[in-house]
Design an enzyme around this catalytic site. Structure first.
Site, PDB file in Angstrom:
ATOM      1  N   ARG A 246     -23.410  16.832   9.375  1.00  0.00           N
ATOM      2  CA  ARG A 246     -23.753  17.309   8.036  1.00  0.00           C
ATOM      3  C   ARG A 246     -22.554  18.060   7.492  1.00  0.00           C
ATOM      4  NH1 ARG A 246     -27.044  13.995   7.927  1.00  0.00           N
ATOM      5  NH2 ARG A 246     -29.299  14.150   7.671  1.00  0.00           N
ATOM      6  N   GLU A 274     -22.686  17.107  -1.259  1.00  0.00           N
ATOM      7  CA  GLU A 274     -22.852  15.660  -1.146  1.00  0.00           C
ATOM      8  C   GLU A 274     -23.789  15.199  -2.255  1.00  0.00           C
ATOM      9  OE1 GLU A 274     -22.997  13.742   2.827  1.00  0.00           O
ATOM     10  OE2 GLU A 274     -24.916  12.974   2.137  1.00  0.00           O
ATOM     11  N   HIS A 293     -22.039   8.397   3.449  1.00  0.00           N
ATOM     12  CA  HIS A 293     -23.226   8.657   4.277  1.00  0.00           C
ATOM     13  C   HIS A 293     -23.878   7.339   4.739  1.00  0.00           C
ATOM     14  CE1 HIS A 293     -26.295  12.046   5.152  1.00  0.00           C
ATOM     15  NE2 HIS A 293     -26.470  11.054   6.010  1.00  0.00           N
TER      16      HIS A 293
HETATM   17  N1  LIG Z   1     -24.363  10.273   8.913  1.00  0.00           N
HETATM   18  C1  LIG Z   1     -25.581   9.797   9.129  1.00  0.00           C
HETATM   19  O1  LIG Z   1     -25.978   8.787   8.539  1.00  0.00           O
HETATM   20  C2  LIG Z   1     -26.453  10.468  10.136  1.00  0.00           C
HETATM   21  C3  LIG Z   1     -27.523   9.776  10.721  1.00  0.00           C
HETATM   22  C4  LIG Z   1     -28.272  10.411  11.733  1.00  0.00           C
HETATM   23  C5  LIG Z   1     -27.998  11.735  12.104  1.00  0.00           C
HETATM   24  N2  LIG Z   1     -26.983  12.388  11.452  1.00  0.00           N
HETATM   25  C6  LIG Z   1     -26.631  13.759  11.834  1.00  0.00           C
HETATM   26  O2  LIG Z   1     -26.033  13.679  13.130  1.00  0.00           O
HETATM   27  C7  LIG Z   1     -26.249  14.928  13.821  1.00  0.00           C
HETATM   28  C8  LIG Z   1     -26.867  14.639  15.179  1.00  0.00           C
HETATM   29  O3  LIG Z   1     -28.164  14.050  14.996  1.00  0.00           O
HETATM   30  P1  LIG Z   1     -29.140  13.909  16.254  1.00  0.00           P
HETATM   31  O4  LIG Z   1     -30.400  13.273  15.813  1.00  0.00           O
HETATM   32  O5  LIG Z   1     -28.375  13.320  17.377  1.00  0.00           O
HETATM   33  O6  LIG Z   1     -29.376  15.457  16.555  1.00  0.00           O
HETATM   34  P2  LIG Z   1     -30.399  16.112  17.592  1.00  0.00           P
HETATM   35  O7  LIG Z   1     -31.661  16.487  16.882  1.00  0.00           O
HETATM   36  O8  LIG Z   1     -30.521  15.271  18.812  1.00  0.00           O
HETATM   37  O9  LIG Z   1     -29.611  17.462  17.925  1.00  0.00           O
HETATM   38  C9  LIG Z   1     -30.225  18.437  18.713  1.00  0.00           C
HETATM   39  C10 LIG Z   1     -29.250  18.908  19.752  1.00  0.00           C
HETATM   40  O10 LIG Z   1     -28.100  19.508  19.143  1.00  0.00           O
HETATM   41  C11 LIG Z   1     -27.520  20.415  20.060  1.00  0.00           C
HETATM   42  N3  LIG Z   1     -27.275  21.699  19.383  1.00  0.00           N
HETATM   43  C12 LIG Z   1     -28.188  22.553  18.862  1.00  0.00           C
HETATM   44  N4  LIG Z   1     -27.567  23.640  18.365  1.00  0.00           N
HETATM   45  C13 LIG Z   1     -26.243  23.476  18.582  1.00  0.00           C
HETATM   46  C14 LIG Z   1     -25.078  24.256  18.305  1.00  0.00           C
HETATM   47  N5  LIG Z   1     -25.186  25.469  17.722  1.00  0.00           N
HETATM   48  N6  LIG Z   1     -23.874  23.774  18.657  1.00  0.00           N
HETATM   49  C15 LIG Z   1     -23.764  22.566  19.254  1.00  0.00           C
HETATM   50  N7  LIG Z   1     -24.821  21.792  19.559  1.00  0.00           N
HETATM   51  C16 LIG Z   1     -26.041  22.240  19.224  1.00  0.00           C
HETATM   52  C17 LIG Z   1     -28.525  20.586  21.206  1.00  0.00           C
HETATM   53  O11 LIG Z   1     -28.111  19.789  22.292  1.00  0.00           O
HETATM   54  C18 LIG Z   1     -29.807  20.011  20.640  1.00  0.00           C
HETATM   55  O12 LIG Z   1     -30.651  19.468  21.627  1.00  0.00           O
HETATM   56  C19 LIG Z   1     -27.159  15.760  12.922  1.00  0.00           C
HETATM   57  O13 LIG Z   1     -26.388  16.654  12.155  1.00  0.00           O
HETATM   58  C20 LIG Z   1     -27.798  14.726  11.997  1.00  0.00           C
HETATM   59  O14 LIG Z   1     -28.203  15.288  10.778  1.00  0.00           O
HETATM   60  C21 LIG Z   1     -26.204  11.782  10.500  1.00  0.00           C
END
Ligand SMILES: NC(=O)c1ccc[n+]([C@@H]2O[C@H](COP(=O)([O-])OP(=O)(O)OC[C@H]3O[C@@H](n4cnc5c(N)ncnc54)[C@H](O)[C@@H]3O)[C@@H](O)[C@H]2O)c1
Length: 335
Positions: A246, A274, A293
């Site tokens: 994000r 964004e 995105h």
């Molecule tokens: N660009 C896109 O199209 C797109 C698509 C999907 C997800 N995303 C983004 O990708 C990222 C990851 O998504 P996800 O579903 O794998 O997330 P997720 O819900 O699996 O992430 C949770 C994990 O993040 C870690 N975490 C929590 N706090 C943290 C901190 N302070 N520092 C480092 N790590 C920490 C922990 O391991 C936690 O279990 C998110 O920001 C999500 O919004 C973007």
């Protein structure tokens, strides 16, 4: 967990999201599990069609374009027991009341993580070769570069911020690339990081040592500007920053300064704000590459979301534990 006997389900999402996630073969599998009318896909929860569908619904199959599910929706859907989201985050979609009423919630975030990880690997390969910036230069001068800056991924150090679903997939896929993997995640022990093939380090150390840094932590109050001016300054000159998480995780103004000085290259699938306003510096710099995105599931990839949601509904119907279960307690740590 209670079993369901061929429950009544209702789609609530944009028609394109339904068609992408539930192509005919996935829809057929879904039909074997639930009684659902795809012709009635809700994009709003008011009106007579919605009222009739919600009255009987036991499972709400949500996706991109679904309006917020709040107390009014729950009131109109007295039999509703589960929300199965055929997309990623449920945070903006579900009012806390959904959890308070004890509904079962599932998200396909794990399925949406796959294309994000694939995009990240692609950008790590291209970023390490400086390919995107060199392509731009080639496009404008028509000349091959005299001394290509290409460095390649082999032997590089890649810093992964967040052992999230995406972060873990990236770490696993990087196993084949001959790189050193560093991980920063306050919820992960050094032993767990080692099992993921990475060395656990604090964020400052990760910044100092990473030739390429890729951001995969969720947007939370504590992750806002995780990569601020000071930490961006710790990255070695020529480092590549990739953000598919994000925009709020990176201080945009600081990033502009570091990229304008030529210290860093950035590949950004997400930005803050964004979308970026037209003419924003990030859109004009030769060493900054912004995609709109698109790292998550697109087009053909969307069937993974429907596959996952259909498998979840199968588990729900059979009374088995869910693979993408989301509880109210999870929300403070997940995307
Ligand atoms: N660009 C896109 O199209 C797109 C698509 C999907 C997800 N995303 C983004 O990708 C990222 C990851 O998504 P996800 O579903 O794998 O997330 P997720 O819900 O699996 O992430 C949770 C994990 O993040 C870690 N975490 C929590 N706090 C943290 C901190 N302070 N520092 C480092 N790590 C920490 C922990 O391991 C936690 O279990 C998110 O920001 C999500 O919004 C973007």
């Amino acid at each position: 967990m209670k079993t369901f006997v061929r429950p009544a389900a209702v789609f609530a999402m944009a028609a394109w999201a339904r068609d992408g996630a539930f192509p005919p073969d996935v829809m057929e599998r879904l039909h074997r599990l639930v009684d659902v009318d795809p012709a009635l896909t809700l994009t709003a929860f008011d009106g007579p069609d919605a009222a009739a569908a919600l009255r009987d619904a036991e499972i709400l199959i949500t996706g991109w374009g679904c309006p917020r599910v709040d107390a009014t929706v729950l009131h109109a859907a007295p039999r509703l027991r589960a929300c199965v989201h055929a997309a990623g985050s449920v945070k903006e979609l579900l009012d806390p009341v959904v959890f308070q009423r004890g509904l079962t919630v599932s998200s396909a975030a794990e399925a949406n993580a796959v294309p994000v990880a694939e995009y990240t690997i692609a950008m790590l390969v291209l970023g390490a070769k400086d390919a995107l910036t060199l392509a731009r230069g080639y496009g404008s001068t028509g000349r091959l570069p005299n001394a290509p800056q290409s460095r390649g991924l082999l032997g590089a150090t890649v810093g992964v911020v967040g052992a999230s679903r995406v972060g873990r997939l990236v770490l696993a896929r990087l196993q084949d690339f001959g790189v050193t993997r560093l991980l920063h995640d306050p919820t992960v022990t050094p032993e767990q990081a080692e099992r993921l093939g990475a060395e656990a380090v604090d964020l400052d150390d990760l910044c100092r040592r990473s030739d390429l840094l890729t951001v995969h932590a969720p947007a939370l109050p504590e992750t806002r500007h995780l990569l601020d001016d000071r930490r961006l300054a710790l990255l070695p000159p020529g480092a590549v920053l990739i953000n598919t998480a994000r925009g709020s995780l990176v201080d945009t103004d600081a990033l502009v300064r570091h990229c304008a000085a030529g210290r860093l290259t950035a590949v950004l699938d997400v930005t803050d704000p964004e979308p970026l306003p037209p003419g924003h510096p990030l859109l004009r710099m030769p060493n900054v590459h912004v995609t709109p995105h698109i790292a998550g599931a697109q087009g053909r990839e969307m069937r993974r979301l429907g596959d996952f949601a259909t498998a979840e509904i199968g588990r729900l119907v059979r009374g088995q534990p869910l693979a993408g279960s989301v509880s109210a307690d999870d929300l403070a740590l997940i995307a």
